[in-house]
Motif scaffolding. Structure first.
Motif, PDB file in Angstrom:
ATOM      1  N   ARG A 126      50.845  75.428   5.845  1.00 25.89           N
ATOM      2  CA  ARG A 126      51.801  74.830   4.906  1.00 25.89           C
ATOM      3  C   ARG A 126      52.673  75.905   4.287  1.00 25.89           C
ATOM      4  O   ARG A 126      52.288  76.514   3.294  1.00 25.89           O
ATOM      5  CB  ARG A 126      51.048  74.098   3.794  1.00 25.89           C
ATOM      6  N   GLY A 127      53.816  76.107   4.882  1.00 24.98           N
ATOM      7  CA  GLY A 127      54.778  77.034   4.279  1.00 24.98           C
ATOM      8  C   GLY A 127      55.792  76.239   3.487  1.00 24.98           C
ATOM      9  O   GLY A 127      55.518  75.153   3.014  1.00 24.98           O
ATOM     10  N   ALA A 128      57.001  76.757   3.370  1.00 21.78           N
ATOM     11  CA  ALA A 128      58.004  76.077   2.563  1.00 21.78           C
ATOM     12  C   ALA A 128      58.411  74.762   3.217  1.00 21.78           C
ATOM     13  O   ALA A 128      58.594  74.690   4.422  1.00 21.78           O
ATOM     14  CB  ALA A 128      59.222  76.972   2.405  1.00 21.78           C
ATOM     15  N   PRO A 129      58.596  73.704   2.408  1.00 28.61           N
ATOM     16  CA  PRO A 129      59.016  72.431   3.008  1.00 28.61           C
ATOM     17  C   PRO A 129      60.464  72.516   3.462  1.00 28.61           C
ATOM     18  O   PRO A 129      61.293  73.182   2.836  1.00 28.61           O
ATOM     19  CB  PRO A 129      58.875  71.418   1.878  1.00 28.61           C
ATOM     20  N   THR A 130      60.751  71.840   4.555  1.00 24.58           N
ATOM     21  CA  THR A 130      62.107  71.885   5.079  1.00 24.58           C
ATOM     22  C   THR A 130      62.423  70.563   5.762  1.00 24.58           C
ATOM     23  O   THR A 130      61.524  69.838   6.187  1.00 24.58           O
ATOM     24  CB  THR A 130      62.252  73.057   6.062  1.00 24.58           C
ATOM     25  N   LEU A 131      63.722  70.265   5.841  1.00 24.02           N
ATOM     26  CA  LEU A 131      64.146  69.057   6.545  1.00 24.02           C
ATOM     27  C   LEU A 131      64.300  69.382   8.018  1.00 24.02           C
ATOM     28  O   LEU A 131      64.700  70.481   8.376  1.00 24.02           O
ATOM     29  CB  LEU A 131      65.487  68.567   6.002  1.00 24.02           C
ATOM     30  N   VAL A 132      63.995  68.412   8.858  1.00 25.93           N
ATOM     31  CA  VAL A 132      64.123  68.681  10.284  1.00 25.93           C
ATOM     32  C   VAL A 132      65.112  67.716  10.925  1.00 25.93           C
ATOM     33  O   VAL A 132      65.394  66.645  10.406  1.00 25.93           O
ATOM     34  CB  VAL A 132      62.758  68.557  11.011  1.00 25.93           C
ATOM     35  N   LEU A 133      65.623  68.168  12.051  1.00 24.50           N
ATOM     36  CA  LEU A 133      66.527  67.339  12.837  1.00 24.50           C
ATOM     37  C   LEU A 133      65.733  66.634  13.912  1.00 24.50           C
ATOM     38  O   LEU A 133      64.694  67.110  14.355  1.00 24.50           O
ATOM     39  CB  LEU A 133      67.578  68.218  13.522  1.00 24.50           C
ATOM     40  N   ASP A 134      66.258  65.548  14.318  1.00 30.04           N
ATOM     41  CA  ASP A 134      65.639  64.820  15.407  1.00 30.04           C
ATOM     42  C   ASP A 134      66.033  65.492  16.716  1.00 30.04           C
ATOM     43  O   ASP A 134      67.204  65.797  16.936  1.00 30.04           O
ATOM     44  CB  ASP A 134      66.138  63.371  15.373  1.00 30.04           C
ATOM     45  N   GLU A 135      65.066  65.732  17.632  1.00 27.95           N
ATOM     46  CA  GLU A 135      65.430  66.465  18.860  1.00 27.95           C
ATOM     47  C   GLU A 135      66.377  65.661  19.722  1.00 27.95           C
ATOM     48  O   GLU A 135      67.204  66.208  20.448  1.00 27.95           O
ATOM     49  CB  GLU A 135      64.214  66.761  19.756  1.00 27.95           C
ATOM     50  N   VAL A 136      66.195  64.347  19.678  1.00 25.79           N
ATOM     51  CA  VAL A 136      66.960  63.524  20.631  1.00 25.79           C
ATOM     52  C   VAL A 136      68.396  63.317  20.166  1.00 25.79           C
ATOM     53  O   VAL A 136      69.340  63.575  20.906  1.00 25.79           O
ATOM     54  CB  VAL A 136      66.251  62.171  20.825  1.00 25.79           C
ATOM     55  N   THR A 137      68.544  62.889  18.899  1.00 25.14           N
ATOM     56  CA  THR A 137      69.908  62.563  18.467  1.00 25.14           C
ATOM     57  C   THR A 137      70.629  63.761  17.872  1.00 25.14           C
ATOM     58  O   THR A 137      71.847  63.723  17.726  1.00 25.14           O
ATOM     59  CB  THR A 137      69.892  61.472  17.387  1.00 25.14           C
ATOM     60  N   LYS A 179      70.601  64.582  14.912  1.00 24.99           N
ATOM     61  CA  LYS A 179      70.958  64.344  13.514  1.00 24.99           C
ATOM     62  C   LYS A 179      69.706  64.505  12.665  1.00 24.99           C
ATOM     63  O   LYS A 179      68.593  64.490  13.166  1.00 24.99           O
ATOM     64  CB  LYS A 179      71.475  62.926  13.337  1.00 24.99           C
ATOM     65  N   ALA A 180      69.925  64.650  11.367  1.00 18.46           N
ATOM     66  CA  ALA A 180      68.783  64.768  10.460  1.00 18.46           C
ATOM     67  C   ALA A 180      68.017  63.462  10.446  1.00 18.46           C
ATOM     68  O   ALA A 180      68.579  62.389  10.549  1.00 18.46           O
ATOM     69  CB  ALA A 180      69.277  65.103   9.061  1.00 18.46           C
ATOM     70  N   ARG A 181      66.716  63.625  10.317  1.00 19.57           N
ATOM     71  CA  ARG A 181      65.919  62.405  10.284  1.00 19.57           C
ATOM     72  C   ARG A 181      65.901  61.769   8.903  1.00 19.57           C
ATOM     73  O   ARG A 181      65.522  60.625   8.758  1.00 19.57           O
ATOM     74  CB  ARG A 181      64.477  62.726  10.658  1.00 19.57           C
ATOM     75  N   CYS A 182      66.241  62.547   7.891  1.00 18.80           N
ATOM     76  CA  CYS A 182      66.122  62.041   6.519  1.00 18.80           C
ATOM     77  C   CYS A 182      67.103  60.910   6.284  1.00 18.80           C
ATOM     78  O   CYS A 182      68.281  61.016   6.644  1.00 18.80           O
ATOM     79  CB  CYS A 182      66.393  63.185   5.554  1.00 18.80           C
ATOM     80  N   VAL A 183      66.634  59.832   5.706  1.00 19.64           N
ATOM     81  CA  VAL A 183      67.526  58.709   5.425  1.00 19.64           C
ATOM     82  C   VAL A 183      67.752  58.538   3.941  1.00 19.64           C
ATOM     83  O   VAL A 183      68.412  57.617   3.524  1.00 19.64           O
ATOM     84  CB  VAL A 183      66.950  57.395   6.006  1.00 19.64           C
ATOM     85  N   GLY A 184      67.179  59.393   3.132  1.00 23.27           N
ATOM     86  CA  GLY A 184      67.421  59.313   1.705  1.00 23.27           C
ATOM     87  C   GLY A 184      66.626  58.213   1.030  1.00 23.27           C
ATOM     88  O   GLY A 184      67.080  57.640   0.053  1.00 23.27           O
ATOM     89  N   PHE A 214      59.411  59.030   7.975  1.00 29.04           N
ATOM     90  CA  PHE A 214      60.247  59.339   9.124  1.00 29.04           C
ATOM     91  C   PHE A 214      59.995  60.731   9.683  1.00 29.04           C
ATOM     92  O   PHE A 214      60.741  61.194  10.533  1.00 29.04           O
ATOM     93  CB  PHE A 214      61.725  59.233   8.725  1.00 29.04           C
ATOM     94  N   ASP A 215      58.949  61.412   9.204  1.00 28.38           N
ATOM     95  CA  ASP A 215      58.684  62.795   9.623  1.00 28.38           C
ATOM     96  C   ASP A 215      59.895  63.665   9.421  1.00 28.38           C
ATOM     97  O   ASP A 215      60.213  64.522  10.233  1.00 28.38           O
ATOM     98  CB  ASP A 215      58.284  62.862  11.107  1.00 28.38           C
ATOM     99  N   ALA A 216      60.608  63.437   8.307  1.00 28.97           N
ATOM    100  CA  ALA A 216      61.816  64.218   8.091  1.00 28.97           C
ATOM    101  C   ALA A 216      61.551  65.499   7.317  1.00 28.97           C
ATOM    102  O   ALA A 216      62.224  66.506   7.528  1.00 28.97           O
ATOM    103  CB  ALA A 216      62.842  63.372   7.331  1.00 28.97           C
ATOM    104  N   VAL A 217      60.594  65.454   6.382  1.00 26.53           N
ATOM    105  CA  VAL A 217      60.238  66.660   5.627  1.00 26.53           C
ATOM    106  C   VAL A 217      58.946  67.194   6.213  1.00 26.53           C
ATOM    107  O   VAL A 217      57.972  66.454   6.345  1.00 26.53           O
ATOM    108  CB  VAL A 217      59.970  66.330   4.141  1.00 26.53           C
ATOM    109  N   VAL A 218      58.972  68.439   6.607  1.00 26.45           N
ATOM    110  CA  VAL A 218      57.729  69.035   7.111  1.00 26.45           C
ATOM    111  C   VAL A 218      57.536  70.379   6.426  1.00 26.45           C
ATOM    112  O   VAL A 218      58.486  70.989   5.924  1.00 26.45           O
ATOM    113  CB  VAL A 218      57.751  69.234   8.636  1.00 26.45           C
TER     114      VAL A 218
END
Lengths: 349, 376, 162
Positions: C48-59, C61-66, C115-119
């Motif tokens: 568990r390091g610093a939390p970060t937003l991730v992009l979706d590999e396929v599209t 785009k960011a996975r985060c939807v707010g 959405f597995d957006a923050v890891v």
């Protein structure tokens, strides 16, 4: 050929002296040559301190499953130079209410005896600054001067904890001198002389550690206490409140105390090698190589002990000196004297 | 070993000096201030000042949800983080009356005992450092502690502030291969503990510094509320795992090490033997761990039914207890923490008076306190 | 006995020799330390390091939807989310910021995100000269600089939601 390899420092000295005597007065030549040897010894002790500090940090590092300094120079060899530069660049703080001149002089009084011991240590056959016929007595006498320096440092710091630490240190050093002296008496009895050169010569056939095992042990333990090394280092114990007599010292003044400690360490290792292990004796290798091997072997044991053992408490330390070591040392002296007298009666030498 | 100042014929008149074993001092144990009054080298009074690490955990816990508060609890006794989580989740589950899956119980015990071993390793290392060994035993014990922390990192992702437990179970199951690596480590540990003992237990200097020093009478210990290895070293067989059993401890086979004298050396020996017992516990638990769920699925805004309960675990420092009062909201109404280090500190003055300064450091080290717990 | 020995033996006794043999053995072993920063330890997958937003590999785009679930899940409230509404009614993330100074690194945001957006990334070398917040704002969403390396994956299997 062999003589050149073994004796080149002596040959060099004789050669230069002989050449200079050609056009200068003999006394002047003697003075110049001695001055040169003194300068060499001073350099040697400074270099030894550097090597010793490096060795200590590397060896203790390896004992602790880590590397020790390895960034400054290859294998951390330049680490001490980096530390010296750091120490030199520190602000020189002198306690305002302390005794200024005593404060300035204390480090010097502590360093000088450590340096002076090197004057009577034989590095090889004929390689000694001066062959005093009371060599050992001289060593023991000047090593007591360190106590004065420590008390000066503790007093001049105007800090009751420094004074407390200094008094502890003084008590420790004074107490352990007695077993040290007594353990050396055994050696002196066998060798028949107080001169270090004579003692080394007397170990031609068998080193005194074989004849005086108890004496060696007692000398070693007492010498560790004299040099304020673990397990007798409560004067510089960091995990206790009294930070010791050199708390108020910073920068180069502190470096002098540090220097004195390591010079003392090597001095007692060299003394131990001279008195008990045969000095520069034993064949095949040149004599000075043997001397250094033996001294550094004892230094290694000192560092090994430092990395392993905890420290003793004040009263336990004093109890050890007065209740255990002095009786044992006295017993050793009596046994040695009895043994020598028996030997003389039986073999008439 | 005689107690220092009693000399019936001489009466020394020395000044009393007040010395601060200040909030920062090299004998670690955190930010702790001990004001010693000395007569020469002998301690005549020892006054502990705490509060330098107070962070308001109990108050903050009233604002977070039950699951969020787990993250606060591992900052209490940070050297054995899992056991704090254990105590807290046990208390919450007791208030709610919930039963958690058996695999979760096993995972909790394994993680908790590994944390205990790691904490005792820090104790052995720092205790030896207080005695003056220049950190060599510390480096050795930390070497094995790193191995344990590596395993716990594989399990939950962190090495010190684990937050692994959750109300209802644990946060995640063991990754594949973890159980085997754990077993391998437990095979190696007893030999390493033998190494620490070879270095310290029979060393004459260690014995001289710790045997007979800082004796704690069993009666005094019980009346001050001391728990943990400190209490067991004085001869009182009280261990929460046997006295008020919880989780799967009734089914496990282990001993409670005790000692007879209650001096510093006994406190050290009890902890070393506890390390070995913990290895035994972990090995048994790893063998018997069943398959199953690792947690109960709880709703996000999980409300505990109103009530109050106190639950405690045997932490590496003593009985760590949580008293949770719930009024039906998503956050506890009150969360009181019974911190063993804080209560054990009460007996420090009793133990230190009459000994020398060097002994004061050794006695403090042998109590094994962690300021995170003392100050919360 | 004030000389400090346990049973009448002198201080340099067998126990000391035993201890010294242990240190000698360790002297001859390889060090266990790692020469950081040239060598680095391999971190666990769940680290568990610093939390970060991730992009979706396929599209891409960011996975985060707010959705803001992570904001509620965080014990310390270090995540801030600013939203706005586009003319067509869709939600747009103005800024998503994590205050790294206050973050506990507990991983509850990662657990909570549907959405597995923050890891929790493996990043732990966070020292710098200024205090800072990590923030992802509108410019980032329009033009994400690069794809997040595949080493970052959600570490926890969530316990499930009733």
């Amino acid at each position: 050929m062999r003589a050149i390899v073994d004796q080149w420092p002596v040959l060099l000295r004789e050669g230069v002296a002989g050449y200079l005597k050609g056009f200068l007065s003999p006394t002047l030549v003697e003075v110049l040559v001695t001055a040169a040897v003194i300068a060499l010894l001073l350099t040697f002790s400074a270099v030894t301190v550097m090597i010793l500090v490096w060795l200590e940090r590397k060896i203790i590092g390896r004992i602790q499953d880590r590397y020790g300094p390895n960034r400054a120079g290859r294998y951390g060899s330049l680490q001490l130079i980096a530390d010296t530069i750091k120490l030199l660049s520190k602000e020189d703080i002198v306690p305002a209410a302390g005794d200024r001149w005593v404060f300035y002089l204390a480090p010097i009084v502590v360093v000088l005896p450590a340096l002076l011991i090197y004057a009577v240590i034989p590095f090889g056959r004929g390689m000694i600054l001066t062959d005093l016929n009371v060599g050992i007595l001289y060593v023991l006498a000047i090593s007591s001067l360190t106590t004065v320096g420590i008390l000066m440092a503790g007093w001049a710091s105007n800090n009751k904890y420094s004074l407390l630490g200094a008094m502890r240190a003084a008590a420790q050093i004074v107490s352990y001198e007695i077993p040290m002296v007594l353990s050396i008496i055994g050696v002196v009895l066998i060798a028949g002389s107080l001169s270090t050169v004579a003692i080394v010569d007397a170990q031609e056939r068998v080193p005194f550690v074989v004849l005086q095992p108890l004496g060696f042990l007692l000398f070693f333990v007492a010498a560790i206490a004299e040099a304020n090394r673990t397990p007798f280092d409560l004067v510089e114990a960091e995990s206790e409140i009294v930070a010791g007599y050199h708390t108020e010292y910073s920068g180069m003044r502190f470096a002098l105390f540090f220097l004195a400690e390591y010079m003392n360490t090597f001095a007692i290792a060299a003394l131990g090698a001279t008195l008990f292990l045969g000095g520069w004796q034993w064949g095949i290798l040149p004599p000075y190589v043997w001397f250094f091997l033996k001294s550094y072997a004892l230094v290694f044991v000192l560092l090994w002990i430092r990395g392993t053992l905890p420290r003793l408490r004040v009263d336990q330390l004093m109890g050890l000196a007065w209740k255990v070591m002095i009786p044992l040392a006295l017993a050793n002296v009596f046994a040695t004297a009895a043994g020598i007298s028996l030997w003389q009666r039986l073999f008439g030498a | 070993m005689e107690v220092a100042p009693e000399s019936p014929t001489l009466e020394s008149k020395t000044d009393r000096v007040t010395v601060n074993l200040g909030p920062q001092h090299p004998s670690t144990h955190g930010v702790f201030r001990l004001v010693l009054t000395l007569e020469g080298e002998t301690v005549v009074d020892a006054d502990a000042v705490v509060g330098y690490l107070h962070r308001g955990t109990e108050k903050l816990a009233e604002e977070g949800t039950y699951q969020q508060n787990v993250a606060y609890t591992d900052r209490l006794d940070y050297l054995s983080g899992m056991l704090n989580n254990f105590a807290y989740t046990l208390a919450v589950e007791k208030v709610d009356g919930m039963q958690i899956p058996e695999r979760a119980e096993y995972l909790r015990v394994i993680a908790g005992e590994m944390s205990r071993i790691a904490s005792h390793m820090v104790f052995v290392g720092t205790f030896a450092a207080d005695l003056g060994t220049y950190f060599t035993p510390l480096m050795y014990t930390f070497r094995e502690r790193e191995a344990i922390l590596d395993l716990l990192e594989m399990l939950c992702g962190a090495r010190l502030t684990f937050s692994y437990y959750r109300v209802g179970g644990v946060a995640a199951d063991a990754p594949p291969g973890w159980v085997d690596r754990c077993k391998a480590l437990m095979e190696r540990l007893p030999a390493k503990i033998d190494e620490y003992e070879a270095l310290l237990t029979e060393n004459e200097i260690v014995l001289a510094r710790t045997k007979g020093v800082g004796i704690l009478e069993p009666g005094t210990a019980v009346s001050y509320g001391v728990t943990g290895p400190t209490l067991r070293a004085s001869g009182v067989r009280y261990d929460v795992r046997r006295a008020k059993p919880y989780s799967i401890y009734p089914t496990l086979d282990f001993e409670i090490p005790t000692a007879t004298t209650g001096d510093c050396f006994d406190r050290y020996m009890v902890r070393v033997r506890e390390m070995r017992q913990s290895v035994r516990i972990v090995q048994q638990a790893l063998e018997r761990m069943p398959k199953g769920d690792f947690a109960i699925a709880l709703p996000r805004n999980y409300r505990v039914r109103p009530g109050a309960a106190y639950a405690s675990v045997e932490s590496s420092r003593g009985e760590l207890g949580f008293y949770i009062v719930s009024d039906g909201r998503i956050a506890p109404y009150r969360c009181f923490i019974r911190a063993p280090s804080f209560i054990n500190l009460g007996v420090l003055r009793q133990m230190t008076v009459g000994w020398k300064v060097a002994d004061a450091v050794a006695i403090l080290g042998s109590l094994d306190i962690v300021m995170g717990e003392v100050d919360r | 006995m004030a000389s400090g020995s346990e049973n009448g033996k002198t201080i340099p006794g067998l126990g000391i020799v035993k201890g010294m043999l242990v240190t000698l053995r360790n002297l001859l072993r390889r060090p266990v330390t790692v020469q950081y920063p040239e060598e680095r330890r391999v971190l666990a997958q769940r680290f568990r390091g610093a939390p970060t937003l991730v992009l979706d590999e396929v599209t891409g785009k960011a996975r985060c939807v707010g959705c803001g679930i992570c904001v509620r899940a965080c014990p310390k409230g270090v995540i801030t989310l600013e939203l706005s509404t586009l003319p067509n009614g869709m939600r747009r993330i103005e800024e998503y910021a994590i205050d790294i100074n206050r973050c506990l690194f507990c991983g509850l945001c990662e657990e909570a995100c549907p959405f597995d957006a923050v890891v929790m990334s493996p990043e732990f070398e966070l020292a710098g000269y200024h205090q800072y917040k990590r923030s992802w704002n509108a410019r980032y969403w329009e033009n994400p600089p690069e794809a997040v390396p595949e080493a970052i994956q959600p570490g926890y299997t969530r316990a499930g939601v009733r």
